[in-house]
Design an enzyme around this catalytic site. Structure first.
Site, PDB file in Angstrom:
ATOM      1  N   LYS A 151       0.817  -1.211   0.000  1.00 33.57           N
ATOM      2  CA  LYS A 151       0.000   0.000   0.000  1.00 33.57           C
ATOM      3  C   LYS A 151       0.857   1.271   0.000  1.00 33.57           C
ATOM      4  O   LYS A 151       0.430   2.310  -0.488  1.00 33.57           O
ATOM      5  CB  LYS A 151      -0.909   0.037   1.227  1.00 33.57           C
ATOM      6  CG  LYS A 151      -1.749  -1.210   1.473  1.00 33.57           C
ATOM      7  CD  LYS A 151      -2.835  -1.374   0.457  1.00 33.57           C
ATOM      8  CE  LYS A 151      -3.975  -2.282   0.910  1.00 33.57           C
ATOM      9  NZ  LYS A 151      -3.601  -3.686   1.148  1.00 33.57           N
TER      10      LYS A 151
HETATM   11  C1  LIG Z   1      -4.378  -4.775   0.771  1.00 33.67           C
HETATM   12  C2  LIG Z   1      -3.725  -6.076   0.855  1.00 33.67           C
HETATM   13  C3  LIG Z   1      -4.136  -7.143   0.071  1.00 33.67           C
HETATM   14  C4  LIG Z   1      -5.319  -7.053  -0.860  1.00 33.67           C
HETATM   15  O1  LIG Z   1      -5.097  -6.156  -1.898  1.00 33.67           O
HETATM   16  P1  LIG Z   1      -6.321  -5.637  -2.789  1.00 33.67           P
HETATM   17  O2  LIG Z   1      -5.806  -4.466  -3.512  1.00 33.67           O
HETATM   18  O3  LIG Z   1      -7.403  -5.329  -1.818  1.00 33.67           O
HETATM   19  O4  LIG Z   1      -6.685  -6.746  -3.696  1.00 33.67           O
HETATM   20  C5  LIG Z   1      -3.437  -8.321   0.160  1.00 33.67           C
HETATM   21  N1  LIG Z   1      -2.387  -8.454   0.990  1.00 33.67           N
HETATM   22  C6  LIG Z   1      -1.967  -7.450   1.765  1.00 33.67           C
HETATM   23  C7  LIG Z   1      -0.803  -7.684   2.667  1.00 33.67           C
HETATM   24  C8  LIG Z   1      -2.602  -6.242   1.728  1.00 33.67           C
HETATM   25  O5  LIG Z   1      -2.180  -5.233   2.501  1.00 33.67           O
END
Ligand SMILES: *Cc1c(COP(=O)(O)O)cnc(C)c1O
Length: 453
Positions: free
Chosen positions: A109
């Site tokens: 993120k």
């Molecule tokens: C946010 C997240 C996901 C899921 O990603 P999406 O964009 O919602 O598909 C998977 N793994 C981790 C560690 C995350 O932080």
């Protein structure tokens, strides 16, 4: 470049407005009117660093911002990463793992949110406005959004998270941030409750305008865009089209790969891995998008049933037909299920599978014993999914988070205390700040109204 809504009832707007708007006023998601075709530029892009490529991609979409500003923002955003390549590609047996967790909060993120926080600051400063970011998190978005926004001028942030359902460290990463412009709201409910409340507040356009609310969830176009960069960057490391395997909850990460491929990046298949919350896996097998009940798993950032970015996929799959999209989305909203005409979307090059906990743990154990590699449980879901499609090679597996974010699960799977990171060790024992609230739109609105500044 102008941005329009998937639901077709929002006037076109430039990039900077799209970044501030988040969810479109008609309830849809913003998308660019057309996608650029990058094929003619790929040869020249092979030699670019991550930051240079990010600027080149951003420029195609943010044509209302000066190049120097984009260069400064991208350079600053990725200077916060602890690896010179930003997203290093490492070899793990027959697989390539793209590590996306070298940013300040140790999950992918950060790649989008370090950029987005700086974009927000630039746009609001230029306009003399305030911006209060409102987002829901299943764990990692919250801390990454806070890290992108904390301490920035004329900005605040409100993060809703499901109390007790994130990992304890994920909660600490949010609640130990001391900046006064950060508000952590611990909701007594699931992530879907948090997301529903946030959507309801954004749909109250008066309230949204009065309190200058903006979105940092992957409904924000700039997030998807920033994530497309690492797909292109990694794909250009190979001489032939490469497949990607992606652990998925909200369909955000994999959507970025889908768009990178539509823009001409040399990407073969996209392998979609879900945990037991398998609404997306079922959809790609049947063409029916049908709500299940949220189950708690060892990959909590994917404990999601209603995938907020899925609407963008439906938009592209339907060729931009806003009427058909509205029918699909309203049928889903009313009945909890909607079916695509023509059944499973077999022509989209997306191969989907749900991975259960036993297989996720076995994958972590095998990676450790055979290759000495420690994966977090989300990354392990993606890697297990890649193993299910051995014909898709070479394959790049996205590593979504540092294993130290989920130490109990990882240590149990690999049989030793393997998952540590000094940045996380430093959080233990720090003072925490959070406000507990019921899963209730009015309660959250009252809190925002009292603290929006
Ligand atoms: C946010 C997240 C996901 C899921 O990603 P999406 O964009 O919602 O598909 C998977 N793994 C981790 C560690 C995350 O932080």
């Amino acid at each position: 470049m102008r941005y329009v809504s998937t639901r077709g009832a929002t006037p076109p707007m430039p990039f900077q407005d799209a970044v501030l708007t988040g969810l479109a006023p008609d309830g849809g998601l913003l998308v660019p009117q057309t996608l650029p075709d990058f094929r003619g530029r790929l040869a020249a892009w092979r030699d670019l660093s991550f930051v240079e490529l990010a600027v080149a991609v951003l420029q195609a979409f943010a044509d209302d911002m000066p190049r120097e500003t984009l260069e400064r923002i991208a350079a600053e955003a990725y200077a916060t990463f602890d690896h010179p390549e930003v997203t290093p590609l490492v070899e793990v047996g027959p697989l390539h793992v793209l590590e996306l967790f070298h940013g300040p909060t140790l999950a992918f993120k950060d790649i989008a949110l370090q950029l987005l926080g700086r974009l927000f600051e630039h746009v609001t400063a230029a306009r003399g406005e305030r911006l209060n970011v409102l987002c829901a998190t299943s764990g990692d978005t919250g801390s990454a959004a806070i890290a992108g926004v904390k301490g920035r001028a004329n900005m605040g942030i409100f993060v809703l998270y499901p109390d007790g359902r994130t990992s304890p460290l994920q909660a600490l990463q949010m609640t130990t941030v001391a900046d006064a412009n950060v508000h952590c709201l611990a909701i007594d409910g699931s992530f879907d409750d948090c997301q529903r409340i946030v959507k309801a507040i954004f749909n109250d356009l008066d309230f949204k305008a009065r309190h200058c609310l903006g979105a940092a969830n992957s409904v924000n176009w700039a997030r998807v865009l920033a994530q497309a960069v690492y797909y292109i960057h990694a794909a250009l490391r190979f001489d032939a089209p490469v497949s990607f395997s992606v652990p998925t909850g909200n369909f955000g990460n994999i959507l970025a790969g889908y768009l990178a491929r539509r823009m001409g990046a040399p990407i073969d298949k996209l392998v979609l891995g879900t945990n037991a919350n398998d609404i997306l896996a079922r959809f790609f097998h049947t063409g029916e998008y049908r709500l299940g009940t949220v189950q708690r798993t060892i990959s909590p950032s994917m404990d999601i049933q209603v995938a907020s970015n899925f609407e963008r996929f439906v938009h592209y799959h339907l060729g931009g037909d806003a009427v058909a999209l509205r029918t699909f989305m309203s049928t889903f909203a009313d009945c909890g299920a909607a079916k695509l005409d023509g059944g499973a979307p077999a022509d989209e090059g997306i191969l989907a599978v749900a991975i259960d906990e036993a297989e996720t743990k076995a994958t972590m154990a095998n990676l450790h014993s055979r290759h000495g590699y420690i994966a977090d449980p989300h990354s392990a879901v993606g890697i297990a999914a890649a193993h299910r499609f051995p014909a898709c090679r070479p394959v790049v597996c996205l590593a979504a988070a540092h294993p130290a974010k989920f130490p109990d699960t990882v240590d149990a799977a690999v049989g030793r205390a393997a998952a540590r990171h000094p940045a996380l060790d430093a959080l233990v024992g720090k003072p925490q700040r959070k406000t507990r609230l019921a899963p209730d739109v009015a309660a959250v609105k009252d809190f925002i109204a009292a603290h929006a500044g």
